[in-house]
Design a protein around this motif. Sequence first.
Motif, PDB file in Angstrom:
ATOM      1  N   PRO A 146      -8.547  -1.241   4.464  1.00 58.35           N
ATOM      2  CA  PRO A 146      -7.956  -0.604   3.285  1.00 58.35           C
ATOM      3  C   PRO A 146      -8.259   0.895   3.207  1.00 58.35           C
ATOM      4  O   PRO A 146      -7.393   1.692   2.860  1.00 58.35           O
ATOM      5  CB  PRO A 146      -8.604  -1.362   2.118  1.00 58.35           C
ATOM      6  N   ALA A 147      -9.494   1.294   3.566  1.00 54.63           N
ATOM      7  CA  ALA A 147      -9.861   2.712   3.444  1.00 54.63           C
ATOM      8  C   ALA A 147      -9.041   3.572   4.406  1.00 54.63           C
ATOM      9  O   ALA A 147      -8.504   4.623   4.016  1.00 54.63           O
ATOM     10  CB  ALA A 147     -11.348   2.891   3.720  1.00 54.63           C
ATOM     11  N   TYR A 157       0.745   2.079  -0.281  1.00 51.39           N
ATOM     12  CA  TYR A 157      -0.572   1.443  -0.219  1.00 51.39           C
ATOM     13  C   TYR A 157      -0.600   0.173  -1.055  1.00 51.39           C
ATOM     14  O   TYR A 157      -1.055  -0.879  -0.589  1.00 51.39           O
ATOM     15  CB  TYR A 157      -1.640   2.441  -0.697  1.00 51.39           C
ATOM     16  N   GLN A 185      -1.241  -3.565   0.344  1.00 49.22           N
ATOM     17  CA  GLN A 185      -2.454  -4.288  -0.047  1.00 49.22           C
ATOM     18  C   GLN A 185      -2.152  -5.548  -0.855  1.00 49.22           C
ATOM     19  O   GLN A 185      -2.938  -6.482  -0.865  1.00 49.22           O
ATOM     20  CB  GLN A 185      -3.376  -3.371  -0.867  1.00 49.22           C
ATOM     21  N   LEU A 196     -11.508   4.142  -3.246  1.00 50.07           N
ATOM     22  CA  LEU A 196     -10.427   4.737  -2.452  1.00 50.07           C
ATOM     23  C   LEU A 196      -9.516   5.583  -3.328  1.00 50.07           C
ATOM     24  O   LEU A 196      -9.167   5.187  -4.442  1.00 50.07           O
ATOM     25  CB  LEU A 196      -9.605   3.642  -1.762  1.00 50.07           C
ATOM     26  N   ILE A 197      -9.141   6.710  -2.789  1.00 50.58           N
ATOM     27  CA  ILE A 197      -8.296   7.643  -3.530  1.00 50.58           C
ATOM     28  C   ILE A 197      -6.948   7.770  -2.834  1.00 50.58           C
ATOM     29  O   ILE A 197      -6.897   7.991  -1.622  1.00 50.58           O
ATOM     30  CB  ILE A 197      -8.985   9.023  -3.610  1.00 50.58           C
ATOM     31  N   VAL A 198      -5.888   7.603  -3.587  1.00 49.39           N
ATOM     32  CA  VAL A 198      -4.539   7.845  -3.059  1.00 49.39           C
ATOM     33  C   VAL A 198      -3.758   8.581  -4.144  1.00 49.39           C
ATOM     34  O   VAL A 198      -3.307   7.978  -5.122  1.00 49.39           O
ATOM     35  CB  VAL A 198      -3.781   6.546  -2.692  1.00 49.39           C
ATOM     36  N   ALA A 256       2.598   7.683  -1.344  1.00 53.48           N
ATOM     37  CA  ALA A 256       1.510   7.057  -0.579  1.00 53.48           C
ATOM     38  C   ALA A 256       0.889   5.920  -1.386  1.00 53.48           C
ATOM     39  O   ALA A 256       0.607   4.839  -0.853  1.00 53.48           O
ATOM     40  CB  ALA A 256       0.453   8.102  -0.226  1.00 53.48           C
ATOM     41  N   GLN A 294      -6.235   2.744   5.759  1.00 53.72           N
ATOM     42  CA  GLN A 294      -4.831   2.609   5.386  1.00 53.72           C
ATOM     43  C   GLN A 294      -4.484   3.580   4.237  1.00 53.72           C
ATOM     44  O   GLN A 294      -3.457   4.270   4.278  1.00 53.72           O
ATOM     45  CB  GLN A 294      -4.599   1.186   4.913  1.00 53.72           C
ATOM     46  N   ALA A 295      -5.349   3.599   3.242  1.00 57.21           N
ATOM     47  CA  ALA A 295      -5.140   4.510   2.101  1.00 57.21           C
ATOM     48  C   ALA A 295      -5.060   5.949   2.598  1.00 57.21           C
ATOM     49  O   ALA A 295      -4.171   6.709   2.211  1.00 57.21           O
ATOM     50  CB  ALA A 295      -6.287   4.355   1.096  1.00 57.21           C
TER      51      ALA A 295
END
Lengths: 225, 225
Positions: A93-94, B76, B80, B65-67, B72, A96-97
Amino acid sequence: MAKSMSLLWGAGSPPCWRVMITLEEKKLQGYKRKLLSFQKGEHKSQEVLEINPRGQLPAFKHGDLIVNESTAACFYLEKQFQSQGNRLIPDSPAEQALTFQRVMEGLTLTDKLNSVIYYDLLLPEEERHDSGLKRNKETLSTELQLWESYLQNVAAGSYLAGPFSLADVVVYPNVAFAFRFGLSAGRFPKLAKYYSLLKDRPSIRASWPPQWMASTRGYDVLKDL
Amino acid sequence: MAKSMSLLWGAGSPPCWRVMITLEEKKLQGYKRKLLSFQKGEHKSQEVLEINPRGQLPAFKHGDLIVNESTAACFYLEKQFQSQGNRLIPDSPAEQALTFQRVMEGLTLTDKLNSVIYYDLLLPEEERHDSGLKRNKETLSTELQLWESYLQNVAAGSYLAGPFSLADVVVYPNVAFAFRFGLSAGRFPKLAKYYSLLKDRPSIRASWPPQWMASTRGYDVLKDL
């Protein structure tokens, strides 16, 4: 599979280069391709307009399906050929983000590069201002510093999202483009390291712009950034 | 899962709205959210800068996690939570190709809308030209006609890529934005139909901008397009 694909492209265009890197990474060599000239205006030809009504390159077909936006074509090819060649969207996930985040930020980098490199093309003479070009250069410099910070661990082989990913596919051509136009390796050392580390990756070497624009005019436009 | 998500957002911002629609579609209600004011400059506050160094909204976190890039974040969340809520990337290659293509073209639509609606914000007074704004309006009008052509079958319930998809998530807020700023339903009937057909979709209704900017200034800026 690759035989049913065709690409109309222009040399030195980062969007075209993205699609070509993806095709290499996904082991889709052998697609039909035709090099067109921006300088001769061939991106506005009937041949292109029939595939891409925007009159832009790349113009990409897979069988009857058309995907012209470069990043869209990269996503499409990764999704359709997930288990073929290299995976371009990591599993964690990290990562991917980060991949999605950097892919989309990469388009901002493209815009900001274009706003300096093509300043004269984007605006008629009477609308150009030294203050405008200066501001665009400052904005680009800030943008490039951000990318410099994203590449703190590049010397250890960690790219934009860790392993090589779609983020690098989308962003690397912009970085190569920036150095081509005179960006200082001294002032952007992480970007310079990134540039040279990936230069010899097979997918990138195989798709390197063969002439990269015939003219050498304006090749120092980014040198004072 | 949603409890570990937080969103800093601004009302009426199409990028923020995209993320909110996606969260609704993926049944991720219950995330923490905080409405900030662009007018008060809160998007440049420390609270935002700590998450989004660009000082832009949305600023989105999922756990650590930052998006932040809206598109994006949409990609994401879809990846997920693929099997939760509605699928936003269709399975068939043709619809998938179209989804990616329209998502990315949607960002061009955003830019062209902004170049008209925010013309005065984007350029200092001495660099503004009537000819520049006029050209941006013409470019936007051409762009909107392209989208009008993409929606030929909208009356039959076929959206940008057929079924409701990430393409609609990304593009619909721009279309709503355009009508909010005075776009003529008479001259863009397919877009108007699209606007009204999706207005009551639960994910869109639930995330509709509550006040959509306090001021009404400039709300007719697109009326002559």
